[in-house]
Design a protein around this motif. Structure first.
Motif, PDB file in Angstrom:
ATOM      1  N   UNK A  45      -3.106  14.702  -4.984  1.00  0.00           N
ATOM      2  CA  UNK A  45      -2.006  14.748  -3.859  1.00  0.00           C
ATOM      3  C   UNK A  45      -2.164  15.064  -2.608  1.00  0.00           C
ATOM      4  N   UNK A  46      -3.102  15.854  -1.995  1.00  0.00           N
ATOM      5  CA  UNK A  46      -3.293  15.924  -0.597  1.00  0.00           C
ATOM      6  C   UNK A  46      -4.335  14.347  -0.248  1.00  0.00           C
ATOM      7  N   UNK A  47      -5.502  14.477  -1.555  1.00  0.00           N
ATOM      8  CA  UNK A  47      -6.082  12.787  -0.692  1.00  0.00           C
ATOM      9  C   UNK A  47      -4.437  11.907  -0.973  1.00  0.00           C
ATOM     10  N   UNK A  48      -3.995  12.078  -1.857  1.00  0.00           N
ATOM     11  CA  UNK A  48      -3.208  11.071  -1.433  1.00  0.00           C
ATOM     12  C   UNK A  48      -2.489  10.543  -0.107  1.00  0.00           C
ATOM     13  N   UNK A  49      -1.981  11.930   0.679  1.00  0.00           N
ATOM     14  CA  UNK A  49      -1.742  12.023   1.978  1.00  0.00           C
ATOM     15  C   UNK A  49      -2.381  12.122   2.857  1.00  0.00           C
ATOM     16  N   UNK A  50      -3.445  11.997   2.758  1.00  0.00           N
ATOM     17  CA  UNK A  50      -4.799  12.415   3.714  1.00  0.00           C
ATOM     18  C   UNK A  50      -4.862  10.730   3.821  1.00  0.00           C
ATOM     19  N   UNK A  51      -4.588  10.490   2.679  1.00  0.00           N
ATOM     20  CA  UNK A  51      -5.378   8.751   3.360  1.00  0.00           C
ATOM     21  C   UNK A  51      -4.278   7.732   3.842  1.00  0.00           C
ATOM     22  N   UNK A  52      -2.834   8.155   3.437  1.00  0.00           N
ATOM     23  CA  UNK A  52      -1.800   7.662   4.226  1.00  0.00           C
ATOM     24  C   UNK A  52      -1.358   7.836   5.535  1.00  0.00           C
ATOM     25  N   UNK A  60       0.638  -1.402   0.069  1.00  0.00           N
ATOM     26  CA  UNK A  60       0.302  -0.059  -0.097  1.00  0.00           C
ATOM     27  C   UNK A  60       0.491   1.431   0.310  1.00  0.00           C
ATOM     28  N   UNK A  61       1.978   0.994   1.060  1.00  0.00           N
ATOM     29  CA  UNK A  61       2.846   2.149   0.412  1.00  0.00           C
ATOM     30  C   UNK A  61       3.132   2.731  -0.183  1.00  0.00           C
ATOM     31  N   UNK A  62       3.855   1.656  -1.354  1.00  0.00           N
ATOM     32  CA  UNK A  62       4.509   1.746  -3.189  1.00  0.00           C
ATOM     33  C   UNK A  62       3.082   2.303  -3.603  1.00  0.00           C
ATOM     34  N   UNK A  63       1.694   1.592  -3.265  1.00  0.00           N
ATOM     35  CA  UNK A  63       0.659   2.744  -4.252  1.00  0.00           C
ATOM     36  C   UNK A  63       0.788   4.133  -3.764  1.00  0.00           C
ATOM     37  N   UNK A  64       1.195   4.149  -2.946  1.00  0.00           N
ATOM     38  CA  UNK A  64       0.846   4.944  -2.585  1.00  0.00           C
ATOM     39  C   UNK A  64       1.785   6.786  -3.046  1.00  0.00           C
ATOM     40  N   UNK A  65       3.065   6.034  -2.655  1.00  0.00           N
ATOM     41  CA  UNK A  65       4.117   6.975  -3.680  1.00  0.00           C
ATOM     42  C   UNK A  65       4.104   6.756  -5.173  1.00  0.00           C
ATOM     43  N   UNK A  66       3.316   5.966  -5.607  1.00  0.00           N
ATOM     44  CA  UNK A  66       3.690   5.679  -7.215  1.00  0.00           C
ATOM     45  C   UNK A  66       2.447   6.693  -7.538  1.00  0.00           C
ATOM     46  N   UNK A  67       1.601   7.071  -7.255  1.00  0.00           N
ATOM     47  CA  UNK A  67       0.114   8.059  -6.994  1.00  0.00           C
ATOM     48  C   UNK A  67       0.288   9.155  -7.196  1.00  0.00           C
ATOM     49  N   UNK A 123       7.281  19.495  -0.781  1.00  0.00           N
ATOM     50  CA  UNK A 123       7.655  19.819   0.284  1.00  0.00           C
ATOM     51  C   UNK A 123       7.131  20.131   0.935  1.00  0.00           C
ATOM     52  N   UNK A 124       6.870  21.873   1.193  1.00  0.00           N
ATOM     53  CA  UNK A 124       6.228  22.685   2.135  1.00  0.00           C
ATOM     54  C   UNK A 124       5.271  21.854   2.498  1.00  0.00           C
ATOM     55  N   UNK A 125       3.911  21.840   1.926  1.00  0.00           N
ATOM     56  CA  UNK A 125       2.504  22.169   1.390  1.00  0.00           C
ATOM     57  C   UNK A 125       2.344  20.555   1.891  1.00  0.00           C
ATOM     58  N   UNK A 126       3.166  19.811   1.722  1.00  0.00           N
ATOM     59  CA  UNK A 126       2.152  18.097   1.929  1.00  0.00           C
ATOM     60  C   UNK A 126       3.113  18.113   3.754  1.00  0.00           C
TER      61      UNK A 126
END
Length: 211
Positions: A53-60, A11-18, A101-104
């Motif tokens: 990108x924020x959706x991916x970060x929040x799910x992670x 799942x983490x590799x999938x998140x990074x790829x997304x 990087x700053x925003x995430x």
């Protein structure tokens, strides 16, 4: 969370790829203003993809916690910048990297501080505030062709290190304002898939925990 469980690696590799896919696609699309309805000075196609990108970060963050989410951000950052230099331009890749990087990292911090609140408060608040920071940094660096430090331009700084890159002069202030407005709308819409995916995560965790 100092170490990943074996069942977290895929799942983490999938998140990074997304994450990398969203950022690279956005860095390509942001160079193309929308020509219809007189929006060329207000909006680019990248405004509709980057908010995910924020959706991916929040799910992670919800799945792996803040430490895991930062891993996704760092890995996605490195991969996205490297690919963007090739598929976009060095200037846009650098602007995107600094803004990303700053925003995430701000998104991770805000989300983690609000994660105990109602399910929608953390993702919505973190996305709204972090996207404002991202928009301000990215558009001012990517499309402002004038001096940024004294008489020095970003193009000149890149030239010092041997990178030839012309500035794409676009009306970055109006583009930034419209871009952030779209990000707010997408952040609200993204609550639907976020809620659905978090629900699936919780069901999986219940089953996994019982096994």
């Amino acid at each position: 969370m100092s170490a990943l469980r074996s069942d977290d690696r895929s799942p983490m590799l999938l998140a990074v790829a997304a994450m990398a896919l969203v950022v690279v696609a956005s860095n390509i699309l942001v160079q193309h203003p929308i020509q219809a309805f007189g929006l060329q000075d207000w909006l680019t196609w990248g405004a509709f993809t980057y908010p995910f990108a924020f959706l991916v970060t929040d799910l992670a963050n919800r799945r792996f916690g803040p430490a895991g989410a930062r891993r996704v951000v760092y890995a996605g950052f490195a991969l996205a910048v490297a690919l963007s230099i090739y598929f976009a331009t060095p200037r846009i890749a650098i602007a995107s990297g600094v803004a990303f990087l700053s925003a995430q990292l701000l998104d991770v911090a805000i989300f983690n501080g609000l994660r105990a609140k109602a399910w929608w408060i953390a993702p919505l608040t973190s996305s709204v505030l972090a996207s404002a920071l991202d928009t301000a940094i990215f558009f001012s660096l990517a499309f402002h062709c004038g001096p940024v430090l004294g008489d020095t331009t970003i193009t000149g700084m890149l030239g010092v290190v041997g990178i030839a890159d012309d500035c794409i002069a676009l009306p970055w202030q109006t583009l930034a304002l419209a871009d952030w407005t779209v990000k707010l709308a997408v952040a609200a819409v993204a609550l639907v898939p976020y809620g659905a995916l978090v629900s699936r995560m919780r069901r999986w965790e219940d089953v996994h925990g019982a096994a």
